[in-house]
Design an enzyme around this catalytic site. Structure first.
Site, PDB file in Angstrom:
ATOM      1  N   LYS A 193       0.856  -1.176   0.000  1.00 28.96           N
ATOM      2  CA  LYS A 193       0.000   0.000   0.000  1.00 28.96           C
ATOM      3  C   LYS A 193       0.892   1.225   0.000  1.00 28.96           C
ATOM      4  O   LYS A 193       1.642   1.455   0.952  1.00 28.96           O
ATOM      5  CB  LYS A 193      -0.865  -0.042   1.257  1.00 28.96           C
ATOM      6  CG  LYS A 193      -1.796   1.112   1.397  1.00 28.96           C
ATOM      7  CD  LYS A 193      -2.771   0.791   2.491  1.00 28.96           C
ATOM      8  CE  LYS A 193      -3.729   1.896   2.747  1.00 28.96           C
ATOM      9  NZ  LYS A 193      -4.677   1.509   3.786  1.00 28.96           N
ATOM     10  N   LYS A 246      -2.210  -1.457  -3.810  1.00 32.70           N
ATOM     11  CA  LYS A 246      -2.976  -0.241  -4.054  1.00 32.70           C
ATOM     12  C   LYS A 246      -2.117   0.998  -3.941  1.00 32.70           C
ATOM     13  O   LYS A 246      -1.144   0.960  -3.205  1.00 32.70           O
ATOM     14  CB  LYS A 246      -4.193  -0.167  -3.139  1.00 32.70           C
ATOM     15  CG  LYS A 246      -3.906   0.302  -1.707  1.00 32.70           C
ATOM     16  CD  LYS A 246      -5.077   0.112  -0.819  1.00 32.70           C
ATOM     17  CE  LYS A 246      -5.800   1.410  -0.532  1.00 32.70           C
ATOM     18  NZ  LYS A 246      -6.627   1.334   0.663  1.00 32.70           N
TER      19      LYS A 246
HETATM   20  C1  PBG Z   1      -6.559   2.938   5.463  1.00 32.34           C
HETATM   21  C2  PBG Z   1      -7.328   2.866   4.181  1.00 32.34           C
HETATM   22  C3  PBG Z   1      -7.092   3.670   3.066  1.00 32.34           C
HETATM   23  C4  PBG Z   1      -8.032   3.332   2.102  1.00 32.34           C
HETATM   24  C5  PBG Z   1      -8.787   2.298   2.624  1.00 32.34           C
HETATM   25  N1  PBG Z   1      -8.338   2.015   3.915  1.00 32.34           N
HETATM   26  C6  PBG Z   1      -6.011   4.619   2.795  1.00 32.34           C
HETATM   27  C7  PBG Z   1      -5.652   5.661   3.759  1.00 32.34           C
HETATM   28  O1  PBG Z   1      -6.507   6.345   4.321  1.00 32.34           O
HETATM   29  O2  PBG Z   1      -4.444   5.835   3.941  1.00 32.34           O
HETATM   30  C8  PBG Z   1      -8.147   4.019   0.791  1.00 32.34           C
HETATM   31  C9  PBG Z   1      -9.132   3.492  -0.186  1.00 32.34           C
HETATM   32  C10 PBG Z   1      -9.523   4.459  -1.239  1.00 32.34           C
HETATM   33  O3  PBG Z   1      -8.933   5.538  -1.411  1.00 32.34           O
HETATM   34  O4  PBG Z   1     -10.478   4.136  -1.967  1.00 32.34           O
HETATM   35  N2  PBG Z   1      -6.720   1.875   6.321  1.00 32.34           N
HETATM   36 ZN    ZN Z   2      -6.110   2.669   8.340  1.00 35.36          ZN
END
Ligand code: PBG
Ligand code: ZN
Length: 324
Positions: A193, A246
């Site tokens: 991520k 992602k």
């Molecule tokens: C963090 C989380 C994120 C997303 C889902 N869970 C990223 C973040 O806030 O750093 C992002 C998903 C999206 O942008 O669609 N646990």
């Molecule tokens: Zn988170």
């Protein structure tokens, strides 16, 4: 001299093109992110994610029926709690919003329900782990993630998905699941991520933006490619059953690397900012929304992702029903 090999021969009709198409999307490949908001009593649009809504708990039985009849197979639940605290205790509370949502969805029908496991939506500071002396403390976060995952499995979650990038979270969750009698509950780890600007709309939707600092101390640096395999391999070693990459469109090289090197299913998340970019450009008349959605998702699958989380899931699935 005319060329003997003519690649154009197989492009001369829709029938031939579809016959030789290497990559097609299937409804089964797609996962729909679902925001369940304990604070609202009606379906609420999400400002910067045109066409995406957050749902109150009591709407879930109806939504489950609708999604199933449309052909959606899998949802990913993100809870937006009424109250937040320093620890993020709403994440593992028995009557927490995600627990209630999973329970409601599993008793309503047959969707696959993937439960997000993270603290950022539940903590008042918005970080994905416990904050100590102004820093996110890895190891004191792990038991809380284990507890959260087990509580969601207790409600019937089909898969739990740790998304916080804490080292050792998969092992801690595996242990907590096994101890809680959930030996067969798989873990889909957000192993790769990146620290991305493209999560903005999600944070607004889930009210999970960090109150101070940013996530660069735990999410990956966008310049790193080899490190992705290290992250994914570590998670697989700890027991991850599926690894997620992602954002998707900025990580096609990484998805491809993972697909070649690893033998677990690879998932990718077309994140909120990817969706918002397409929607914004389409609303300016700069690009065709329908084609852009199909093109980006097909490219993500072509790069090696077997499963894709996308805010377009509902529309793609509807489209697939029509064309098949
Ligand atoms: C963090 C989380 C994120 C997303 C889902 N869970 C990223 C973040 O806030 O750093 C992002 C998903 C999206 O942008 O669609 N646990
Ligand atoms: Zn988170």
């Amino acid at each position: 001299m005319f060329p003997a090999a003519r690649t154009r021969r197989l492009r001369s009709s829709p029938g031939l093109r579809s016959m030789v198409r290497e990559t097609s999307l299937r409804a089964e490949d797609l996962m729909l992110p679902l925001f369940v908001d304990e604070r609202c009593d009606a379906v609420r649009p999400i400002g910067c994610l045109t066409g995406v809504e957050a749902y109150p708990l009591d709407h879930l039985p109806r939504l489950s029926d609708e999604l199933e009849s449309e052909g959606v197979r899998t949802v990913m639940v993100f809870g937006v709690p009424r109250r937040k605290d320093a620890e993020g205790s709403g994440a593992w509370s028995e009557d927490g919003v995600a627990q209630s949502a999973v329970r409601a969805l599993k008793s309503a029908g047959g969707l696959n329900v993937i439960a997000d496991v993270c603290l950022c939506e539940y903590s008042d500071h918005g970080h994905c782990g416990v904050v100590r002396d102004g820093r996110v403390d890895n190891d004191s976060t792990l038991p809380l993630l284990g507890r959260t995952a087990a509580s969601l499995a207790d409600e019937g979650a089909d898969i739990v998905a740790p998304s916080g990038m804490m080292d050792g979270s998969v092992a801690a969750i595996r242990q907590a699941l096994d101890a809680g009698g959930h030996r067969m509950t798989p873990i889909m780890s957000y192993a790769v991520k990146y620290d991305s600007a493209l999560y903005g709309p999600f944070r607004e939707a889930a009210c999970s933006a960090p109150a101070f600092g940013d996530r660069s101390g735990y999410q990956m640096d966008v310049g790193n490619r080899r490190e992705a395999l290290r992250e994914a391999s570590l998670d697989i070693g700890e027991g991850a059953d599926i690894v997620m990459v992602k954002p998707a469109l900025t990580s096609l090289d990484v998805i491809s690397d993972c697909r070649r090197a690893l033998d677990v299913p690879i998932a990718a998340y077309q994140v909120s900012g990817e969706y918002a970019m397409i929607m914004a450009a389409a609303s300016m008349g700069a690009i065709d929304e329908e084609r852009s959605m199909l093109e980006t998702l097909t490219a993500i699958k072509r790069s090696g992702a077997g499963v894709i989380a996308s805010y377009y899931t509902r529309r793609i699935v509807a489209e697939l029903e029509v064309t098949q």
